[in-house]
Write a protein that holds these residues in place. Structure first.
Motif, PDB file in Angstrom:
ATOM      1  N   UNK A  48      47.213 -52.460 -82.125  1.00 41.94           N
ATOM      2  CA  UNK A  48      47.809 -51.392 -81.985  1.00 41.94           C
ATOM      3  C   UNK A  48      48.824 -51.122 -80.643  1.00 41.94           C
ATOM      4  N   UNK A  49      49.591 -50.264 -80.271  1.00 41.22           N
ATOM      5  CA  UNK A  49      50.463 -50.466 -79.223  1.00 41.22           C
ATOM      6  C   UNK A  49      49.479 -50.462 -77.916  1.00 41.22           C
ATOM      7  N   UNK A  50      48.515 -49.628 -77.941  1.00 43.63           N
ATOM      8  CA  UNK A  50      47.605 -49.418 -76.659  1.00 43.63           C
ATOM      9  C   UNK A  50      46.636 -50.643 -76.557  1.00 43.63           C
ATOM     10  N   UNK A  51      46.063 -51.249 -77.707  1.00 45.54           N
ATOM     11  CA  UNK A  51      45.264 -52.458 -77.380  1.00 45.54           C
ATOM     12  C   UNK A  51      45.959 -53.951 -77.185  1.00 45.54           C
ATOM     13  N   UNK A  52      47.241 -53.739 -77.588  1.00 49.88           N
ATOM     14  CA  UNK A  52      47.901 -55.265 -77.690  1.00 49.88           C
ATOM     15  C   UNK A  52      49.330 -55.130 -76.752  1.00 49.88           C
ATOM     16  N   UNK A  53      50.017 -54.286 -76.962  1.00 51.39           N
ATOM     17  CA  UNK A  53      51.330 -54.142 -76.201  1.00 51.39           C
ATOM     18  C   UNK A  53      51.275 -53.654 -74.837  1.00 51.39           C
ATOM     19  N   UNK A  54      50.418 -52.672 -74.655  1.00 49.40           N
ATOM     20  CA  UNK A  54      50.069 -52.020 -73.138  1.00 49.40           C
ATOM     21  C   UNK A  54      49.203 -52.960 -72.265  1.00 49.40           C
ATOM     22  N   UNK A  55      48.402 -53.706 -73.073  1.00 48.21           N
ATOM     23  CA  UNK A  55      47.463 -54.626 -72.256  1.00 48.21           C
ATOM     24  C   UNK A  55      48.435 -55.712 -71.921  1.00 48.21           C
ATOM     25  N   UNK A  56      49.314 -56.208 -72.804  1.00 48.02           N
ATOM     26  CA  UNK A  56      50.071 -57.396 -72.471  1.00 48.02           C
ATOM     27  C   UNK A  56      51.029 -57.093 -71.563  1.00 48.02           C
ATOM     28  N   UNK A  99      45.123 -66.103 -68.310  1.00 52.01           N
ATOM     29  CA  UNK A  99      44.601 -66.417 -69.436  1.00 52.01           C
ATOM     30  C   UNK A  99      43.437 -65.780 -70.094  1.00 52.01           C
ATOM     31  N   UNK A 100      42.553 -65.055 -69.165  1.00 47.53           N
ATOM     32  CA  UNK A 100      41.397 -64.485 -69.429  1.00 47.53           C
ATOM     33  C   UNK A 100      41.842 -63.100 -70.268  1.00 47.53           C
ATOM     34  N   UNK A 101      42.937 -62.554 -69.597  1.00 41.28           N
ATOM     35  CA  UNK A 101      43.375 -61.356 -70.153  1.00 41.28           C
ATOM     36  C   UNK A 101      43.975 -61.316 -71.351  1.00 41.28           C
ATOM     37  N   UNK A 102      44.688 -62.404 -71.753  1.00 43.19           N
ATOM     38  CA  UNK A 102      45.307 -62.737 -72.914  1.00 43.19           C
ATOM     39  C   UNK A 102      44.213 -63.066 -74.149  1.00 43.19           C
ATOM     40  N   UNK A 103      43.147 -63.865 -73.780  1.00 43.66           N
ATOM     41  CA  UNK A 103      42.277 -64.126 -74.659  1.00 43.66           C
ATOM     42  C   UNK A 103      41.586 -62.815 -75.040  1.00 43.66           C
ATOM     43  N   UNK A 104      41.467 -61.791 -74.025  1.00 48.99           N
ATOM     44  CA  UNK A 104      40.811 -60.507 -74.595  1.00 48.99           C
ATOM     45  C   UNK A 104      41.526 -60.095 -75.487  1.00 48.99           C
ATOM     46  N   UNK A 105      42.953 -60.003 -75.372  1.00 50.12           N
ATOM     47  CA  UNK A 105      43.749 -59.291 -76.130  1.00 50.12           C
ATOM     48  C   UNK A 105      43.536 -59.968 -77.863  1.00 50.12           C
ATOM     49  N   UNK A 106      43.897 -61.191 -77.824  1.00 52.03           N
ATOM     50  CA  UNK A 106      44.034 -61.814 -79.243  1.00 52.03           C
ATOM     51  C   UNK A 106      42.463 -61.845 -79.972  1.00 52.03           C
ATOM     52  N   UNK A 107      41.515 -61.945 -78.988  1.00 54.91           N
ATOM     53  CA  UNK A 107      39.998 -61.807 -79.536  1.00 54.91           C
ATOM     54  C   UNK A 107      39.302 -60.441 -80.119  1.00 54.91           C
TER      55      UNK A 107
END
Length: 215
Positions: free
Chosen positions: A81-89, A67-75
């Motif tokens: 971008x692909x790197x800061x969203x798709x890759x991290x997801x 959940x913390x990892x997902x929060x970091x992505x959406x916040x």
């Protein structure tokens, strides 16, 4: 004199109570092998160190970390971008995948009543956790933004393949449904998770009850 003995008794009781609390604290703060790096040949799970009581806390911690990892992505304030969203997801939830894999192996190969009770407790929680991610509107908005701009932002064939799969996973998981339909979908997914678990347990029970009679 009585007052002296009375005070001495209180001090001794307080000391013993403090020692008992410290002992309990030390026992409760023991490391959970499921949450540690597997320092074993080929990284196999250290089943000799894993106790049944380790699984539920490990699942809880792993879901919180995810959940913390997902929060970091959406916040993030940066555009998706692909790197800061798709890759991290794609790389998120690694601990949860590891704990789930070990637990699944335990259930399949060496289950017991306690393990099955944990499965019954954790199955709906995992279903809810998965829905909270796939039905997260902010997360889907970032994924969709990358998908919609895929022609403008050149991607490698591997990145394009991952983007297509993740985007379609969100669509098929109900990301475009309205709130009422999503709530209905959540209930269906929860029921399906329990039905699948019961089916697996019935199959396992039948396998364990099998007897080959040779006359």
């Amino acid at each position: 004199m009585r007052k002296y003995y009375y005070l001495l008794t209180i001090i001794m009781m307080m000391t013993l109570s403090s020692c008992d609390q410290n002992e309990k604290k030390d026992q409760s703060s023991g490391e959970n092998p499921l949450l540690e790096t597997f320092n074993t040949p080929y990284g196999v799970p250290p089943f000799d160190s894993i106790e049944t009581g380790d699984y539920l806390p490990a699942f809880t911690t792993a879901m919180e970390e995810h959940n913390d990892e997902i929060d970091h992505i959406i916040n993030q304030t940066e555009s998706a971008t692909f790197d800061n969203t798709l890759a991290r997801l794609a790389y998120s939830g690694e601990l949860l995948r590891r704990v789930s894999s070990v637990f699944s192996g335990q259930m399949s190969a060496n289950t017991n009543v306690e393990i099955q009770k944990i499965a019954e407790e954790i199955s709906p929680l995992l279903s809810e956790h998965a829905d909270n991610i796939s039905l997260n509107p902010k997360l889907f908005a970032r994924v969709k933004a990358v998908y919609d701009n895929r022609e403008q932002d050149p991607l490698t064939s591997e990145q394009a393949y991952l983007l297509e799969n993740i985007y379609m996973d969100f669509i098929r998981s109900g990301a475009n449904l309205d709130a009422e339909k999503q709530a209905e979908l959540r209930e269906i997914n929860k029921k399906l998770s329990m039905m699948a678990l019961k089916f697996e347990q019935h199959v396992l029970d039948e396998n364990n009850a099998f007897q080959l009679v040779i006359d």
